[in-house]
Design a protein around this motif. Structure first.
Motif, mmCIF file in Angstrom:
data_model
loop_
_atom_site.group_PDB
_atom_site.id
_atom_site.type_symbol
_atom_site.label_atom_id
_atom_site.label_comp_id
_atom_site.label_asym_id
_atom_site.label_seq_id
_atom_site.Cartn_x
_atom_site.Cartn_y
_atom_site.Cartn_z
ATOM 1 N N ILE A 187 54.743 10.684 24.498
ATOM 2 C CA ILE A 187 55.872 11.616 24.590
ATOM 3 C C ILE A 187 57.133 10.980 24.007
ATOM 4 O O ILE A 187 57.897 11.617 23.265
ATOM 5 N N LEU B 269 57.575 17.012 27.342
ATOM 6 C CA LEU B 269 58.281 16.664 26.107
ATOM 7 C C LEU B 269 59.718 17.146 26.165
ATOM 8 O O LEU B 269 60.648 16.428 25.772
ATOM 9 N N GLU C 96 62.029 14.871 28.028
ATOM 10 C CA GLU C 96 62.466 13.711 27.248
ATOM 11 C C GLU C 96 63.510 14.117 26.202
ATOM 12 O O GLU C 96 64.454 13.371 25.936
ATOM 13 N N ARG D 249 53.313 8.920 28.743
ATOM 14 C CA ARG D 249 54.735 8.729 28.441
ATOM 15 C C ARG D 249 54.975 8.053 27.098
ATOM 16 O O ARG D 249 55.882 8.476 26.363
ATOM 17 N N ILE E 274 50.731 16.535 21.101
ATOM 18 C CA ILE E 274 50.984 16.090 22.479
ATOM 19 C C ILE E 274 49.645 15.857 23.164
ATOM 20 O O ILE E 274 48.837 16.791 23.283
ATOM 21 N N ASN F 6 51.949 21.505 28.579
ATOM 22 C CA ASN F 6 52.120 20.366 27.672
ATOM 23 C C ASN F 6 53.558 20.258 27.172
ATOM 24 O O ASN F 6 54.030 19.160 26.847
ATOM 25 N N ASN G 60 49.448 13.815 28.576
ATOM 26 C CA ASN G 60 50.908 13.704 28.595
ATOM 27 C C ASN G 60 51.377 12.280 28.905
ATOM 28 O O ASN G 60 52.253 12.054 29.739
#
Length: 783
Positions: free
Chosen positions: A173, A200, A203, A170, A164, A196, A168
């Motif tokens: 991710i 994630l 999502e 997108r 990751i 972190n 961060n």
């Protein structure tokens, strides 16, 4: 920390007449701010290192930071001054390097042990196919590499290792989320920090990625962020490690006693109160920044709210983990100061056994010495000490996140990992206390290929990790007595594999016995042949004075019948378990007796030829007529065979042996002939005698047949040679008891052939046509 310092200041047994104070600086997950705060705490004006323009309060040690990424620059800076730093949460293995970080200590275990614990957790649940998601920082990179090495050593496999990014982003991710969705691994290790991890997981929640078992590590396993409503179902059934939780006597009451009115200068309490109870203070500036939902903004804090009413997921006053680590760190510093201040001159640890002069400014390296060597027990009975690398004893709790029907959830301790456990078993898990997610009724499976049952071995699929394989049945003579064996085990020579290839069982002993049908048949045939030969001998003896018996040497006929009878009787020596005496006698006795038989036939054939040729005028063969020549032929032929056997038995005597390899499921007990050359020489010699007899008889077949046996001998030798020529390939192509059966069959068949061709016609005349067995009749036919 405040509780521990107050407790120490009120304790007259530790640092009497000395009051501890503290400074707090929040780095806000920023390494640069952590470094700035450290310089400020050291009294450096305007954050200028190595410069101090005025006297500052004595700073004994720094407790923290929480994140390893924040502790790294702090530890490098403090290491220059040998200033003690005790972290309550930073766990990366790099800190154990005392050349790089000479003044760093901690009250959380080294991450190397967490990697070991994670690998053993995978072994316990049989998860050999896992995925790893790591943070793109020192904590995640070092930890994931250590974890990868530990997992590989346990012969498990890693499907993927995704990182990751610290920003961060997108797209990154989304890429990791897509990887998780298509992954076949159900066990996913999240080796990240909480800041972190959350993007994630958001999502993962949006993409409805289910069926995975999220394996947590100490950095986020008990974070309050995962208790948010949208994450409760996502983390249901998750399992992982957390710092060991322990008891801090009096701390629960201290936490419940906190109130804004009691600490008006505390900048944290009012903000906490608003977030915990979903209200806002009318006159509190922090209420403008509190994260309240729209419907909650109208609720005002009264101060009459009770902390006891808060859920454990919001205000946990039972499970002290990083809290306990902080508590131990403060006490370790206080105990080290106490040991230093109570040092007696002349028994100190420094030069000339001196003590630290605490009336002056204490040097940081002096206190560091005492902290390194500190040892004490907390009021709850837990030991506190540091090893040579500044690390504490390794003890982790194993937690399981459980979701209840009412929608609430909490983590439950289901086991622990103790690196110093006695007996070698470091990980203990109560499987019955674990609640998996609703999609799993039992321990979830996370394997690339299902286990191969006993009897099969794993064959790795080409181009794939060793955890991806197909099952192949072990070959005959090999077994796999456990599941997932990479290689089959060959059975000992005296054992053989079962049909399922799961175990070896003793081979059955094989030799020709009297009980089996083959042995019974051959024994019966031998007795029948012996009986018939004996009957013929009796008939010949009864009619020994008749012309047909006297013709062509009566004594040779008797000797031939006796030798044939002994041949069939000695067949019984081939049946039954071979012994040393049995092996030495059976071939030699058969060879001598059968050679005698062939010698008798050869002598009879030569007698026929000489008898008819001696009747010619002036023939020189008359002197050979009589019994002297045939007796000499029989004796000389047998003597040659006896000499051969004497050499054979002296130089290479036969002996019994166990043949473990010729047959898969049997141990063949057989006679080793000692010398194959001697054995085939014996058969060759008998074949040589039979061939001479056949040739001589064939040449004499047209002589007058009143007293002529040449035709019968020709047929008998033809039968005998055919039998023994067929015997050779049959003998060489069989093993074990069937080799013995072939030889017995050859002996009986050749004996029947000799009897049938030579003696049956004579017996027929003697018994059924006695008028033909007279001298006058025989002489009449010659006239």
């Amino acid at each position: 920390m405040i509780f521990a310092i107050d407790e120490i200041n009120q304790n007259s047994n530790i640092l009497p007449n000395i009051t501890l104070g503290f400074k707090i600086f929040d780095p806000c997950y920023s390494a640069s701010r952590a470094l700035q705060g450290t310089i400020w705490m050291l009294g450096k004006v305007k954050s200028v290192p190595n410069y101090n323009c005025k006297f500052q309060e004595r700073l004994s040690a720094i407790i923290g930071a929480f994140l390893s990424t924040s502790s790294l620059p702090v530890a490098r800076l403090l290491g220059l001054y040998h200033h003690p730093q005790i972290s309550h949460a930073s766990s990366i293995s790099l800190f154990s390097n005392k050349l790089m970080f000479p003044s760093f200590l901690r009250n959380v275990p080294n991450d190397n042990f967490q990697s070991t614990a994670l690998a053993q957790l995978l072994i316990h649940f049989g998860w050999t196919w896992v995925g790893i998601v790591a943070s793109d920082n020192d904590f995640g990179q070092l930890g994931s590499q250590n974890l990868k090495r530990e997992i590989t050593q346990t012969e498990s496999c890693i499907e993927f290792l995704e990182v990751i990014p610290t920003q961060n982003s997108r797209p990154s991710i989304l890429k990791i989320a897509a990887m998780l969705k298509k992954s076949t691994a159900n066990a996913i290790i999240l080796y990240t920090t909480i800041e972190n991890l959350m993007p994630l997981m958001e999502e993962v929640f949006v993409h409805n990625i289910s069926g995975k078992v999220w394996i947590s590590i100490t950095s986020w396993s008990v974070s309050s962020d995962i208790s948010k409503k949208e994450f409760l179902q996502l983390f249901e059934g998750s399992i992982g490690f957390a710092l060991h939780s322990g008891e801090i006597p009096g701390f629960k009451q201290f936490l419940y006693s906190i109130h804004p009115s009691l600490s008006p200068d505390d900048i944290f309490i009012k903000t906490f109160w608003e977030q915990a109870f979903g209200c806002k203070w009318q006159d509190n500036e922090t209420s403008q920044t509190s994260k309240l939902s729209e419907e909650k903004k109208g609720i005002h804090c009264t101060g009459e709210e009770k902390l006891e009413d808060l859920a454990v997921s919001i205000y946990d006053v039972y499970n002290f983990r990083f809290t306990l680590s902080t508590y131990k760190s403060v006490y370790a510093t206080a105990q080290a100061l106490h040991d230093m201040f109570t040092c007696k001159p002349g028994s100190g640890p420094f030069y000339n056994r001196s003590c630290a002069n605490y009336s002056d400014n204490i040097q940081p390296w002096q206190l560091l010495h005492y902290i390194r060597n500190v040892y004490f027990k907390t009021d709850a009975g837990e030991e506190v000490f540091f090893d040579k690398n500044g690390d504490p004893p390794t003890l982790y709790d194993i937690l399981n996140w459980q979701l209840y029907p009412n929608g609430s959830g909490r983590y439950v301790k289901v086991g622990y990992f103790d690196n110093l456990a006695k007996g070698g078993k470091k990980i203990i898990i109560n499987d019955t206390a674990i609640l998996w997610s609703k999609s799993h009724n039992q321990v979830p499976r996370s394997v690339c290929s299902e286990s191969c049952p006993p009897g099969y071995r794993n064959v790795v699929r080409q181009g794939q990790p060793n955890c991806c394989f197909y099952c192949s049945l072990c070959s005959k003579g090999e077994i796999a007595n456990q599941s997932d064996m990479a290689f089959c085990i060959r059975c000992p020579d005296d054992q053989w594999s079962s049909d399922t290839r799961e175990r070896c069982f003793p081979k059955t002993i094989e030799f020709l016995t009297y009980e089996e049908s083959l042995g019974v048949t051959l024994t019966s045939a031998a007795f029948v042949c012996t009986f018939i030969t004996a009957c013929i001998l009796c008939i010949f003896f009864r009619f020994r004075e008749t012309p047909i018996v006297k013709a062509n040497n009566r004594d040779l006929s008797f000797l031939l019948l006796v030798s044939l009878m002994l041949c069939t009787m000695f067949c019984l020596m081939f049946i039954g378990q071979p012994t040393k005496i049995n092996c030495m006698l059976r071939q030699t006795s058969f060879g001598i007796i059968f050679s005698t038989s062939i010698s008798c036939i050869l002598a009879k054939t030569i007698t026929v030829v000489i008898a008819f040729n001696a009747t010619k005028p002036n023939s020189k063969l008359k002197k050979w007529v009589g019994s002297k020549l045939p007796n000499s032929i029989v004796a000389s032929c047998c003597l040659i065979q006896v000499i051969m056997f004497a050499v054979w038995l002296t130089a290479f005597p036969p002996f019994p042996e166990q043949d473990l390899k010729s047959k898969d499921e049997n141990i063949v007990i057989q006679c080793n002939e000692g010398s194959n050359i001697a054995f085939w020489c014996m058969l060759g010699y008998m074949g040589f005698l039979a061939s001479i007899s056949f040739v001589v008889a064939f040449l004499a077949r047209k002589l007058p047949d009143t007293f002529n046996e040449a035709k019968f001998i020709t047929f008998s030798m033809l039968v005998c040679i055919s039998v023994w020529m067929s015997f050779v390939p049959a003998y060489l192509s069989t093993k074990g008891k069937y080799m013995v059966a072939v030889e017995i069959f050859a002996i009986i068949s050749s004996t029947f052939g000799l009897l049938g061709c030579i003696f049956f016609p004579k017996c027929y005349i003697i018994i059924t046509k006695p008028h033909m067995n007279t001298r006058d009749y025989l002489l009449g036919r010659r006239m």
